[in-house]
Scaffold this motif. Structure first.
Motif, PDB file in Angstrom:
ATOM      1  N   ILE A 139       0.826  -1.094   0.000  1.00 49.67           N
ATOM      2  CA  ILE A 139       0.074   0.120  -0.128  1.00 49.67           C
ATOM      3  C   ILE A 139       0.915   1.179   0.270  1.00 49.67           C
ATOM      4  O   ILE A 139       0.696   2.230  -0.708  1.00 49.67           O
ATOM      5  CB  ILE A 139      -0.952   0.009   1.229  1.00 49.67           C
ATOM      6  CG1 ILE A 139      -2.086  -1.061   0.968  1.00 49.67           C
ATOM      7  CG2 ILE A 139      -1.833   1.476   1.246  1.00 49.67           C
ATOM      8  CD1 ILE A 139      -2.682  -1.276   2.283  1.00 49.67           C
TER       9      ILE A 139
ATOM     10  N   GLU B 218       0.043   0.446  -4.228  1.00 43.79           N
ATOM     11  CA  GLU B 218      -0.708  -0.528  -4.688  1.00 43.79           C
ATOM     12  C   GLU B 218      -2.115  -0.572  -4.122  1.00 43.79           C
ATOM     13  O   GLU B 218      -2.143   0.066  -3.006  1.00 43.79           O
ATOM     14  CB  GLU B 218      -0.014  -1.999  -4.512  1.00 43.79           C
ATOM     15  CG  GLU B 218       1.228  -2.418  -5.292  1.00 43.79           C
ATOM     16  CD  GLU B 218       1.852  -3.558  -4.988  1.00 43.79           C
ATOM     17  OE1 GLU B 218       1.050  -4.583  -4.750  1.00 43.79           O
ATOM     18  OE2 GLU B 218       2.944  -3.672  -5.381  1.00 43.79           O
ATOM     19  N   LYS B 219      -3.005  -1.348  -4.696  1.00 40.51           N
ATOM     20  CA  LYS B 219      -4.233  -1.480  -4.082  1.00 40.51           C
ATOM     21  C   LYS B 219      -4.097  -1.970  -3.008  1.00 40.51           C
ATOM     22  O   LYS B 219      -3.748  -3.213  -2.534  1.00 40.51           O
ATOM     23  CB  LYS B 219      -5.221  -2.012  -5.163  1.00 40.51           C
ATOM     24  CG  LYS B 219      -6.671  -2.209  -4.796  1.00 40.51           C
ATOM     25  CD  LYS B 219      -7.412  -2.903  -5.839  1.00 40.51           C
ATOM     26  CE  LYS B 219      -7.581  -2.314  -7.046  1.00 40.51           C
ATOM     27  NZ  LYS B 219      -8.663  -2.931  -8.101  1.00 40.51           N
ATOM     28  N   PRO B 220      -5.053  -1.626  -1.906  1.00 37.93           N
ATOM     29  CA  PRO B 220      -5.087  -2.234  -0.524  1.00 37.93           C
ATOM     30  C   PRO B 220      -6.048  -3.727  -0.545  1.00 37.93           C
ATOM     31  O   PRO B 220      -7.132  -3.505  -1.433  1.00 37.93           O
ATOM     32  CB  PRO B 220      -5.835  -1.175   0.338  1.00 37.93           C
ATOM     33  CG  PRO B 220      -5.760  -0.038  -0.320  1.00 37.93           C
ATOM     34  CD  PRO B 220      -5.734  -0.115  -1.704  1.00 37.93           C
ATOM     35  N   MET B 221      -5.459  -4.460   0.113  1.00 41.36           N
ATOM     36  CA  MET B 221      -6.142  -5.885  -0.009  1.00 41.36           C
ATOM     37  C   MET B 221      -6.625  -6.107   1.712  1.00 41.36           C
ATOM     38  O   MET B 221      -5.649  -6.210   2.610  1.00 41.36           O
ATOM     39  CB  MET B 221      -5.023  -7.012  -0.209  1.00 41.36           C
ATOM     40  CG  MET B 221      -4.626  -7.002  -1.803  1.00 41.36           C
ATOM     41  SD  MET B 221      -3.620  -8.271  -2.127  1.00 41.36           S
ATOM     42  CE  MET B 221      -4.653  -9.756  -1.897  1.00 41.36           C
TER      43      MET B 221
ATOM     44  N   ASP C 244     -13.558  -0.226  -6.483  1.00 42.61           N
ATOM     45  CA  ASP C 244     -12.449  -0.496  -7.257  1.00 42.61           C
ATOM     46  C   ASP C 244     -10.978  -0.175  -6.799  1.00 42.61           C
ATOM     47  O   ASP C 244      -9.881  -0.489  -7.147  1.00 42.61           O
ATOM     48  CB  ASP C 244     -12.486   0.347  -8.783  1.00 42.61           C
ATOM     49  CG  ASP C 244     -13.617  -0.216  -9.401  1.00 42.61           C
ATOM     50  OD1 ASP C 244     -13.957  -1.243  -9.411  1.00 42.61           O
ATOM     51  OD2 ASP C 244     -14.135   0.576 -10.161  1.00 42.61           O
ATOM     52  N   TYR C 245     -11.114   0.722  -5.591  1.00 40.25           N
ATOM     53  CA  TYR C 245     -10.031   1.140  -5.147  1.00 40.25           C
ATOM     54  C   TYR C 245      -9.383   0.213  -3.940  1.00 40.25           C
ATOM     55  O   TYR C 245      -8.286   0.315  -3.592  1.00 40.25           O
ATOM     56  CB  TYR C 245     -10.400   2.306  -4.299  1.00 40.25           C
ATOM     57  CG  TYR C 245     -10.588   3.740  -5.265  1.00 40.25           C
ATOM     58  CD1 TYR C 245     -10.120   3.635  -6.446  1.00 40.25           C
ATOM     59  CD2 TYR C 245     -11.498   4.620  -4.631  1.00 40.25           C
ATOM     60  CE1 TYR C 245     -10.403   4.830  -7.222  1.00 40.25           C
ATOM     61  CE2 TYR C 245     -11.679   5.640  -5.603  1.00 40.25           C
ATOM     62  CZ  TYR C 245     -11.329   5.809  -7.017  1.00 40.25           C
ATOM     63  OH  TYR C 245     -11.503   6.701  -7.884  1.00 40.25           O
ATOM     64  N   VAL C 246     -10.264  -0.962  -3.361  1.00 45.82           N
ATOM     65  CA  VAL C 246      -9.667  -1.859  -2.424  1.00 45.82           C
ATOM     66  C   VAL C 246     -10.193  -3.223  -2.959  1.00 45.82           C
ATOM     67  O   VAL C 246     -11.177  -3.537  -3.811  1.00 45.82           O
ATOM     68  CB  VAL C 246     -10.246  -1.533  -1.206  1.00 45.82           C
ATOM     69  CG1 VAL C 246      -9.769  -0.198  -0.712  1.00 45.82           C
ATOM     70  CG2 VAL C 246     -11.831  -1.421  -1.207  1.00 45.82           C
ATOM     71  N   GLN C 247      -9.527  -4.513  -2.283  1.00 46.16           N
ATOM     72  CA  GLN C 247      -9.857  -5.428  -2.823  1.00 46.16           C
ATOM     73  C   GLN C 247     -10.561  -6.266  -1.488  1.00 46.16           C
ATOM     74  O   GLN C 247      -9.891  -6.093  -0.571  1.00 46.16           O
ATOM     75  CB  GLN C 247      -8.911  -6.488  -3.111  1.00 46.16           C
ATOM     76  CG  GLN C 247      -8.474  -6.243  -4.447  1.00 46.16           C
ATOM     77  CD  GLN C 247      -7.254  -7.016  -4.922  1.00 46.16           C
ATOM     78  OE1 GLN C 247      -7.047  -8.116  -4.548  1.00 46.16           O
ATOM     79  NE2 GLN C 247      -6.330  -6.320  -6.065  1.00 46.16           N
TER      80      GLN C 247
ATOM     81  N   SER D 296      -1.671   5.706  -2.771  1.00 48.46           N
ATOM     82  CA  SER D 296      -2.674   6.017  -3.722  1.00 48.46           C
ATOM     83  C   SER D 296      -3.934   6.735  -3.113  1.00 48.46           C
ATOM     84  O   SER D 296      -4.327   6.358  -1.983  1.00 48.46           O
ATOM     85  CB  SER D 296      -3.215   4.887  -4.755  1.00 48.46           C
ATOM     86  OG  SER D 296      -2.055   4.421  -5.495  1.00 48.46           O
TER      87      SER D 296
ATOM     88  N   VAL E 203      -7.228   7.150  -1.423  1.00 43.45           N
ATOM     89  CA  VAL E 203      -8.259   6.114  -1.349  1.00 43.45           C
ATOM     90  C   VAL E 203      -9.021   6.127   0.069  1.00 43.45           C
ATOM     91  O   VAL E 203      -8.613   7.028   0.709  1.00 43.45           O
ATOM     92  CB  VAL E 203      -7.432   4.653  -1.125  1.00 43.45           C
ATOM     93  CG1 VAL E 203      -6.413   4.724  -0.050  1.00 43.45           C
ATOM     94  CG2 VAL E 203      -8.723   3.637  -1.003  1.00 43.45           C
TER      95      VAL E 203
ATOM     96  N   MET F 295     -10.457   4.643   2.666  1.00 41.61           N
ATOM     97  CA  MET F 295     -10.091   3.181   3.225  1.00 41.61           C
ATOM     98  C   MET F 295     -11.205   2.438   4.426  1.00 41.61           C
ATOM     99  O   MET F 295     -11.134   3.285   5.456  1.00 41.61           O
ATOM    100  CB  MET F 295      -8.738   3.272   3.759  1.00 41.61           C
ATOM    101  CG  MET F 295      -8.026   1.894   4.490  1.00 41.61           C
ATOM    102  SD  MET F 295      -7.441   0.903   2.962  1.00 41.61           S
ATOM    103  CE  MET F 295      -6.141  -0.155   4.190  1.00 41.61           C
TER     104      MET F 295
END
Length: 509
Positions: free
Chosen positions: A77, A81-84, A355-358, A406, A408, A410
Motif C-alpha cells: 500500500i 498498490e491497491k489495499p487488500m 475498485d480502490y480496494v480488494q 494512492s 483512497v 479506506m
C-alpha cells in the motif's frame, strides 16, 4: 298456559335485530377503544408502567457486532498498490442502556441523559478481544491529510515527531486496544502540549468515547398534548438546530431520538431520527409489510439518497465537501479528521469505491440497515443499524510515513447495532396488540352473525306458525256460521240438478 309461539318468534326477531345493531356499533366503537388505549399507553408517563419501563430502561437485548478490515499488504500500500482487506469478526458486545436525570417539564416535554455500556460476549463472537488486527493508524495517516496545507518544513517536523514516538502508518493492535484504547506516547505528548487537539484525553481507541458515556442531553415531547409529537426531539444539548453543516436543512434536528416513534403510522410515513454519533438527522422509508411472531410490522430501510453526494441529490449539498455518493463526510464534527461514514462494504455507494480496494462484497441482507416497526404503536420490534467507518488516505509531501499511498477511502471497521423484542415483553405486546384486538373483532362480527341467524330462524318460525294457524281457521269457518253453511249446501245441490237435466236433454237429442 299455552305458549304463544308467534309472540316468542317476534321477540327473537327483535333480539336478533338488537344483536346485529350492537355488533355493528362495536365495529365502529371497537377500533376507537383500541386506539384510545394505544394513545394512553404510548404517552411518556410514569403511570404507564410497561411502556414507561420500556422507554426508560430499554429492557430489550441490544448487541453491537464489530467487524474489522484487516490489512493484508501494508508494505505494498505504501508503494501505491491497491489495499487488500480481510474482514475479521464479528466481535460482539452486549449493550445496556439506561436513562438518567429524567426531568418532566410543564410544556409536555421530558429531558434525560442516556448512558450506555458495552460488555464483550465471547460465546457470540468469532474470536477474542486478544486477536491482533492491522488497520491504518488514524493518528498518522489522518493527521497527514489534516495538516497537508501547512508549510513544508512544518510537515517535515511533524514526520520527525511521528518517528520520535514510534508511530507508523499502520497499527498492529489487539481488538480490545483498538476498540477501547491503547497507551500512546504521542497522544500523551499532544494532550500535554496541545490540549484539545484530540477527542480524548486518555487512551486512544475507535470506541473509547462510547463506553460508559452518554449521548447528550435530549429533550423530547411526551405526547400528552398531542400524541403525534410523542418521542419527537425538542432539543439536544439545548440546541434546536446544529452548526456542523452548510445549510439550515442539513442542520435541522428532525424526528425522534431513534428508539420509538409516534403511533398510527401508514406506509406513506417515514422514520426520521437524530443520531448524535452521525452528527445529523436521518430518515428511513417504507419498504414492505412483514410479520414477527404473529405481530404485523412495516420494514423501513435507508433510501439510496441517504449518503448521496450533493451532485446526485441536491438537498445533501449542505453535507459537503463531498466525495463519491455513498459517503458522509463527518470531519466537521470529528475534529476535522478525514473520516467518512458509509454503509458496510460500500453498499448502495458509487461502484467506483469498490475498485480502490480488494476484499469487499456488498449485499443488502448483510449490509443494509433496517427497522421493523409496529405501525399502530410506533414501537420497533427488530432493529439492525449498520454503518462503516472509513479513513481518507493519500500521499502528503514531507510526511514520509504516507509513502506513495494512492488516494483512497479506506474501510477500517463496520458495526451493527441490533436488538429485538423478546421474552415477557414480546408476550405482553402480542397479547395486548394482537390477541385482544382479534378477540374484540371476533366478538363484534360474532354478534352480527348471531343476530342475523336469530332473525332468520325466528322469521321462519313465525311464518310456519302463521301458516299452521290459518289452516284450521278456514276449516272451522262453516261451524262458526251454520246458516251460511246450509245455504251453500242448497246452492251446491241445485247446481248438480241443473247439470244433470242438461246432460239428459243433450242425450235425447
Amino acid at each position: 298456559m299455552a305458549i304463544n309461539k308467534a309472540k316468542v318468534a317476534v321477540g327473537f326477531i327483535v333480539a336478533g335485530v338488537l344483536t346485529v345493531f350492537f355488533g355493528t356499533v362495536l365495529t365502529f366503537v371497537g377500533p376507537i377503544i383500541i386506539d384510545d388505549q394505544i394513545v394512553k399507553n404510548t404517552v411518556i408517563d410514569p403511570k404507564n408502567e410497561m411502556s414507561y419501563t420500556m422507554w426508560k430502561d430499554v429492557p430489550v437485548p441490544f448487541f453491537m457486532s464489530v467487524y474489522f478490515f484487516h490489512v493484508l499488504n501494508p508494505k505494498e500500500i505504501l508503494k501505491g498498490e491497491k489495499p487488500m482487506l480481510e474482514q475479521r469478526g464479528p466481535y460482539v458486545y452486549r449493550k445496556t442502556i439506561r436513562k438518567d436525570n429524567i426531568t418532566f417539564h410543564s410544556n409536555f416535554t421530558v429531558s434525560y441523559r442516556e448512558y450506555r455500556q458495552y460488555h464483550f460476549e465471547p460465546t457470540m463472537s468469532a474470536g477474542s478481544e486478544s486477536d491482533v488486527i492491522m488497520i491504518p493508524n488514524m493518528l498518522v495517516l489522518g493527521a497527514a491529510v489534516m495538516l497537508e496545507k501547512l508549510p513544508y518544513l512544518t510537515r517535515i517536523l511533524i514526520s520527525t515527531t511521528f518517528k520520535t514516538f514510534e508511530e507508523g502508518p499502520f497499527l498492529n493492535k489487539t481488538v480490545k486496544e483498538l476498540m477501547w484504547g491503547y497507551d500512546s506516547k504521542l497522544v500523551d505528548f499532544l494532550n500535554k502540549y496541545l490540549p484539545g487537539m484530540l477527542p480524548t484525553t486518555g487512551k486512544f481507541g475507535l470506541f473509547s468515547e462510547f463506553n460508559n458515556s452518554n449521548t447528550g442531553l435530549f429533550t423530547i415531547n411526551t405526547g400528552q398534548d398531542d400524541i403525534r409529537k410523542v418521542h419527537k426531539v425538542d432539543s439536544w444539548n439545548g440546541l434546536t438546530e446544529l452548526s456542523y453543516w452548510r445549510t439550515p436543512e442539513c442542520n435541522m434536528i428532525n424526528g425522534t431520538a431513534g428508539q420509538m416513534w409516534p403511533p398510527f403510522m401508514t406506509r406513506e410515513s417515514t422514520l426520521p431520527f437524530y443520531s448524535p454519533d452521525a452528527c445529523r438527522s436521518m430518515e428511513l422509508v417504507y419498504q414492505r409489510d412483514g410479520v414477527m411472531n404473529g405481530i404485523p410490522l412495516y420494514r423501513y430501510v435507508a433510501p439510496k439518497t441517504l449518503f448521496a453526494n450533493g451532485t446526485d441529490y441536491s438537498p445533501n449539498e449542505g453535507f459537503c465537501p463531498c466525495r463519491q455518493s455513498g459517503l458522509l463526510n463527518v470531519s466537521t464534527c470529528r475534529h476535522d479528521s478525514p473520516c467518512f461514514i458509509s454503509h458496510p462494504h460500500f453498499f448502495n455507494a458509487d461502484p467506483v469505491l469498490l475498485d480502490y480496494v480488494q476484499g469487499l462484497n456488498p449485499n443488502e441482507d448483510e449490509h443494509g440497515l433496517f427497522i421493523d416497526i409496529h405501525p399502530q404503536t410506533g414501537v420497533p420490534l427488530n432493529v439492525s443499524i449498520r454503518l462503516q467507518l472509513n479513513l481518507y488516505m493519500k500521499t502528503v509531501a514531507g510526511i514520509t510515513e504516507t509513502g506513495q499511498i494512492s488516494e483512497v477511502v479506506m474501510p477500517m471497521i463496520w458495526f451493527e447495532e441490533s436488538g429485538y423484542i423478546d421474552g415477557p415483553i414480546l408476550k405482553t405486546f402480542h397479547t395486548n396488540l394482537v390477541i385482544l384486538p382479534t378477540v374484540m373483532e371476533s366478538v363484534q362480527y360474532g354478534f352480527i352473525v348471531l343476530g342475523l341467524a336469530t332473525v332468520l330462524i325466528a322469521s321462519l318460525m313465525l311464518h310456519r306458525e302463521k301458516k299452521r294457524v290459518s289452516g284450521p281457521r278456514d276449516h272451522l269457518r262453516g261451524v262458526d256460521n251454520p246458516a251460511a253453511s246450509h245455504k251453500e249446501q242448497i246452492k251446491e245441490s241445485h247446481d248438480h240438478e241443473t247439470k244433470d237435466k242438461s246432460f239428459m236433454n243433450n242425450s235425447e237429442k
